[in-house]
Design an enzyme around this catalytic site. Sequence first.
Site, PDB file in Angstrom:
ATOM      1  N   SER A 102     -34.922 -14.713  35.279  1.00 59.48           N
ATOM      2  CA  SER A 102     -34.444 -16.014  34.825  1.00 59.48           C
ATOM      3  C   SER A 102     -35.489 -17.088  35.143  1.00 59.48           C
ATOM      4  O   SER A 102     -36.610 -17.025  34.632  1.00 59.48           O
ATOM      5  CB  SER A 102     -33.076 -16.299  35.457  1.00 59.48           C
ATOM      6  OG  SER A 102     -32.427 -17.372  34.832  1.00 59.48           O
ATOM      7  N   ASP A 152     -26.636 -12.990  25.921  1.00 63.31           N
ATOM      8  CA  ASP A 152     -26.972 -13.891  27.021  1.00 63.31           C
ATOM      9  C   ASP A 152     -26.815 -15.340  26.557  1.00 63.31           C
ATOM     10  O   ASP A 152     -27.552 -15.790  25.672  1.00 63.31           O
ATOM     11  CB  ASP A 152     -28.413 -13.633  27.472  1.00 63.31           C
ATOM     12  CG  ASP A 152     -28.755 -14.315  28.782  1.00 63.31           C
ATOM     13  OD1 ASP A 152     -28.173 -15.366  29.076  1.00 63.31           O
ATOM     14  OD2 ASP A 152     -29.624 -13.788  29.502  1.00 63.31           O
ATOM     15  N   HIS A 183     -26.144 -12.623  30.853  1.00 63.14           N
ATOM     16  CA  HIS A 183     -27.259 -12.998  31.726  1.00 63.14           C
ATOM     17  C   HIS A 183     -27.337 -12.142  32.990  1.00 63.14           C
ATOM     18  O   HIS A 183     -28.274 -12.263  33.765  1.00 63.14           O
ATOM     19  CB  HIS A 183     -27.131 -14.482  32.099  1.00 63.14           C
ATOM     20  CG  HIS A 183     -28.404 -15.090  32.599  1.00 63.14           C
ATOM     21  ND1 HIS A 183     -29.566 -15.128  31.856  1.00 63.14           N
ATOM     22  CD2 HIS A 183     -28.709 -15.695  33.789  1.00 63.14           C
ATOM     23  CE1 HIS A 183     -30.523 -15.733  32.548  1.00 63.14           C
ATOM     24  NE2 HIS A 183     -30.033 -16.069  33.728  1.00 63.14           N
TER      25      HIS A 183
END
Length: 198
Positions: A102, A152, A183
């Site tokens: 991320s 996501d 995610h």
Amino acid sequence: MTDYIHAETKGTPGAPLVFTFHGTGGDETQFHSLAEQLWPGAHVVSPRGDVSEHGMARYFRRTGEGVYDMDDLSERRTAMAEFIRSKINVTGANRVIALGYSNGANIAAAVAFEDPSLFTDVIAMHPLIPWTPEPNPGLSTTRWLITAGERDPICPAPLTQSLLSYLRAQNADVAEHWHTGGHELVQSELQAIQDFQT
């Protein structure tokens, strides 16, 4: 040079140097032990992001979900590159791997776009690159694994596809792994990393 709070495991001579980069709200412990398991004997360095967003550590500022402060990103990318370079110089490692999730994947990618010579391998889990990087032929010497979730909500699939297209246009060696979720990190991503790094 920015001296990040970081975890560090000294590896054996000639071993790879692995940098791990946490997601928003994580810290230097999030992936440190995972890297030790994936690359036994490696040098492992895990810097903590030095930006606080409502008490959560990040590597650069943003003004909203997926909206980056690009000036801040530029400054912090430069600082991170200097930190990475210093650790490469100390270890003398020939293989240098970035493993990020991320926000951590984003800073690793941003550093690689600017100076592809720093990393031989980039493992970017759920990256979000909402800008088009400048062409960089140096990326042709790098290997990438991009992992992503098809649903996501934070890192939409079309932007991940754009990143894959960009890297392939630079003649980078690119592998991709998708799962059907969002995610979250799932077991199949770990397997993809193991397959990629062997």
